[in-house]
Scaffold this motif. Structure first.
Motif, PDB file in Angstrom:
ATOM      1  N   TYR A 230       0.847  -1.190   0.000  1.00 54.59           N
ATOM      2  CA  TYR A 230       0.000   0.000   0.000  1.00 54.59           C
ATOM      3  C   TYR A 230       0.887   1.246   0.000  1.00 54.59           C
ATOM      4  CZ  TYR A 230      -3.994  -2.805   1.820  1.00 54.59           C
ATOM      5  OH  TYR A 230      -5.000  -3.707   2.017  1.00 54.59           O
ATOM      6  N   TYR A 232      -0.021   4.291   0.285  1.00 57.38           N
ATOM      7  CA  TYR A 232      -0.548   5.215   1.299  1.00 57.38           C
ATOM      8  C   TYR A 232       0.005   4.878   2.684  1.00 57.38           C
ATOM      9  CZ  TYR A 232      -3.880   7.610   4.331  1.00 57.38           C
ATOM     10  OH  TYR A 232      -4.443   8.394   5.309  1.00 57.38           O
ATOM     11  N   GLU A 243       5.245   7.053  -3.918  1.00 53.90           N
ATOM     12  CA  GLU A 243       4.603   5.860  -4.458  1.00 53.90           C
ATOM     13  C   GLU A 243       5.564   5.062  -5.327  1.00 53.90           C
ATOM     14  OE1 GLU A 243       1.168   7.367  -6.445  1.00 53.90           O
ATOM     15  OE2 GLU A 243       0.155   7.951  -4.587  1.00 53.90           O
ATOM     16  N   THR A 270      -3.626  -4.876  -1.527  1.00 53.78           N
ATOM     17  CA  THR A 270      -3.182  -3.578  -2.009  1.00 53.78           C
ATOM     18  C   THR A 270      -4.401  -2.668  -2.073  1.00 53.78           C
ATOM     19  OG1 THR A 270      -1.886  -2.405  -3.693  1.00 53.78           O
ATOM     20  CG2 THR A 270      -3.466  -4.044  -4.488  1.00 53.78           C
ATOM     21  N   TYR A 272      -5.637   1.824  -3.045  1.00 51.81           N
ATOM     22  CA  TYR A 272      -5.257   3.191  -3.419  1.00 51.81           C
ATOM     23  C   TYR A 272      -6.428   4.115  -3.098  1.00 51.81           C
ATOM     24  CZ  TYR A 272      -2.631   6.681  -6.099  1.00 51.81           C
ATOM     25  OH  TYR A 272      -1.895   7.782  -6.474  1.00 51.81           O
ATOM     26  N   ASP A 273      -6.135   5.380  -2.860  1.00 51.86           N
ATOM     27  CA  ASP A 273      -7.172   6.356  -2.529  1.00 51.86           C
ATOM     28  C   ASP A 273      -8.142   6.511  -3.691  1.00 51.86           C
ATOM     29  OD1 ASP A 273      -8.704   8.539  -1.823  1.00 51.86           O
ATOM     30  OD2 ASP A 273      -7.013   9.720  -1.069  1.00 51.86           O
ATOM     31  N   GLY A 280      -4.970   6.248  -9.308  1.00 49.15           N
ATOM     32  CA  GLY A 280      -4.995   4.883  -8.809  1.00 49.15           C
ATOM     33  C   GLY A 280      -4.946   3.859  -9.922  1.00 49.15           C
ATOM     34  N   TRP A 283      -1.389   3.681 -11.122  1.00 43.99           N
ATOM     35  CA  TRP A 283      -0.490   3.004 -10.180  1.00 43.99           C
ATOM     36  C   TRP A 283      -0.766   1.508 -10.144  1.00 43.99           C
ATOM     37  CZ3 TRP A 283       0.013   0.052  -5.818  1.00 43.99           C
ATOM     38  CH2 TRP A 283       1.279   0.076  -5.187  1.00 43.99           C
ATOM     39  N   TYR A 304      -6.803  -6.974  -4.501  1.00 39.40           N
ATOM     40  CA  TYR A 304      -7.184  -5.664  -3.982  1.00 39.40           C
ATOM     41  C   TYR A 304      -8.012  -5.879  -2.724  1.00 39.40           C
ATOM     42  CZ  TYR A 304      -8.004  -0.636  -4.524  1.00 39.40           C
ATOM     43  OH  TYR A 304      -8.006   0.735  -4.355  1.00 39.40           O
ATOM     44  N   LEU A 315      -9.364   3.676   0.924  1.00 39.24           N
ATOM     45  CA  LEU A 315      -8.548   2.943  -0.056  1.00 39.24           C
ATOM     46  C   LEU A 315      -9.322   1.844  -0.776  1.00 39.24           C
ATOM     47  CD1 LEU A 315      -5.178   2.622   1.920  1.00 39.24           C
ATOM     48  CD2 LEU A 315      -5.966   4.486   0.457  1.00 39.24           C
ATOM     49  N   ILE A 326     -10.071   2.765 -11.000  1.00 38.47           N
ATOM     50  CA  ILE A 326      -9.080   1.837 -10.436  1.00 38.47           C
ATOM     51  C   ILE A 326      -9.353   0.414 -10.905  1.00 38.47           C
ATOM     52  CG2 ILE A 326      -8.234   0.795  -8.295  1.00 38.47           C
ATOM     53  CD1 ILE A 326      -8.727   3.508  -6.935  1.00 38.47           C
TER      54      ILE A 326
END
Length: 337
Positions: A230, A232, A243, A270, A272-273, A280, A283, A304, A315, A326
């Motif tokens: 992660y 974050y 990141e 994992t 992401y915001d 996201g 990434w 995820y 997230l 995402i």
């Protein structure tokens, strides 16, 4: 005839190799039951109501992960609840990962609370209780026609679990013994299931060295190493500054862990915001590509965590009860399988 047999043998070998080379795209969707119980509804990108498991399948996911608590509040993530959800994944043709928290509630690096029913147990009794809980949960799934491909013996056990009994910094031998009890219980029900030991901070090789050297020293077994990656949380904890650094260090750690232990690996968590969904997507695409193509095949997939979660958890991968961009990273990766 000999030539035909040779061709058939070659074809079967190629098909077997292809099956073994599957890159798993999954999600922990344990929260599905709670969403439904409280009247929530999820929708696909077209705004049509859609059940969560089916929605994950539509986005190319080929695996689902479910946590198990021992005696949970409201029955969520009990073994019976997990069975209901796992049957949905089976119907969608998805492989299944079971994640034992060995707690009545959340277990993670900050808390690994002993289930209330186990609090007065000795170490030997707790090994037996852990094995019994593991066996009963998996047997329930097996008796109902659910196959289990992976089993996590503990969740983010960066400092062990069942504290203080199995706190790794104080009782590594007991943490290893409890882990081995879980491993043996898994194999008794599903001999071919892949047992995972899972830590957080996938960018930090020191914590992996500590745990896996300790488990090895005390005779505990594992089949796969699971990592949480992660950006974050890594930046928040001061493990990385960017990141990009999280990504680079996680991939380097995966390759180093393979060199050290020769066991396959998987990114089992994992996120992401979701308020930065386009970032996201980029990434996640980079992470999937790196895990798939920069680890010599030793990283076998990415899960995820709680994509459907929103509001109380930043997230996830949904907004307004719909997938954000995402999730497109998974759909695009699946199209390249």
């Amino acid at each position: 005839m000999k030539r035909l047999i040779s061709l058939l043998t070659l074809l079967m070998t190629l098909l077997s190799a292809t099956a073994d080379d599957t890159f798993w795209l999954g999600a922990d969707i344990s929260g599905t039951s709670a969403i439904e119980a409280f009247g929530g509804q999820l929708y696909n990108a077209q705004g049509e109501p859609c059940e969560n498991t089916k929605l994950m399948k539509e986005y190319g996911l080929n695996a689902a992960r479910y946590r198990v608590w021992v005696d949970p509040r409201g029955g969520f993530s009990s073994k019976e609840d997990v069975l209901r959800l796992a049957l949905r994944a089976k119907e969608q043709g998805m492989a299944i990962m079971i994640d034992f928290h060995y707690s009545d509630w959340w277990a993670d690096p900050g808390k690994q609370n002993i289930p209330k029913a186990w609090e007065q147990m000795t170490y030997e009794e707790m090994c037996q209780a852990l094995a019994k809980h593991t066996h009963e949960t998996l047997q329930l799934l097996k008796d109902n026609g659910v196959d289990v491909k992976w089993v996590q013996v503990g969740n983010e056990t960066t400092n062990g679990f069942l504290w203080p009994m199995g706190r790794a910094t104080e009782n590594m031998a007991q943490y290893a013994g409890l882990t081995q009890a879980g491993y043996e219980a898994v194999k008794a029900v599903f001999p071919d299931a892949i047992c995972i030991v899972h830590l957080d901070g996938g960018c930090d090789p020191k914590r992996y060295k500590f745990i896996f050297e300790g488990l090895k020293e005390h005779g505990a077994k594992w089949d796969m190493i699971g990592l949480s990656v992660y950006p974050y949380w890594d930046i928040d904890a001061g493990l990385t500054k960017t990141e990009d650094e999280t990504l680079e260090k996680a991939i380097a750690n995966i390759n180093q862990l393979w060199d050290l232990w020769q066991t396959p690996l998987m990114i089992v968590e994992t996120g992401y915001d979701a308020d930065r969904a386009e970032d996201g997507k980029l990434w996640m695409t980079r992470l999937i590509n790196a895990a798939r193509h920069q680890t010599n095949g030793h990283c076998q997939g990415i899960f995820y965590w709680a994509p459907e979660a929103e509001g109380h958890y930043r997230l996830g991968a949904f907004r307004n009860h719909r997938p954000t961009a995402i999730m497109d990273a998974f759909k695009e990766a699946a199209s390249k399988q």
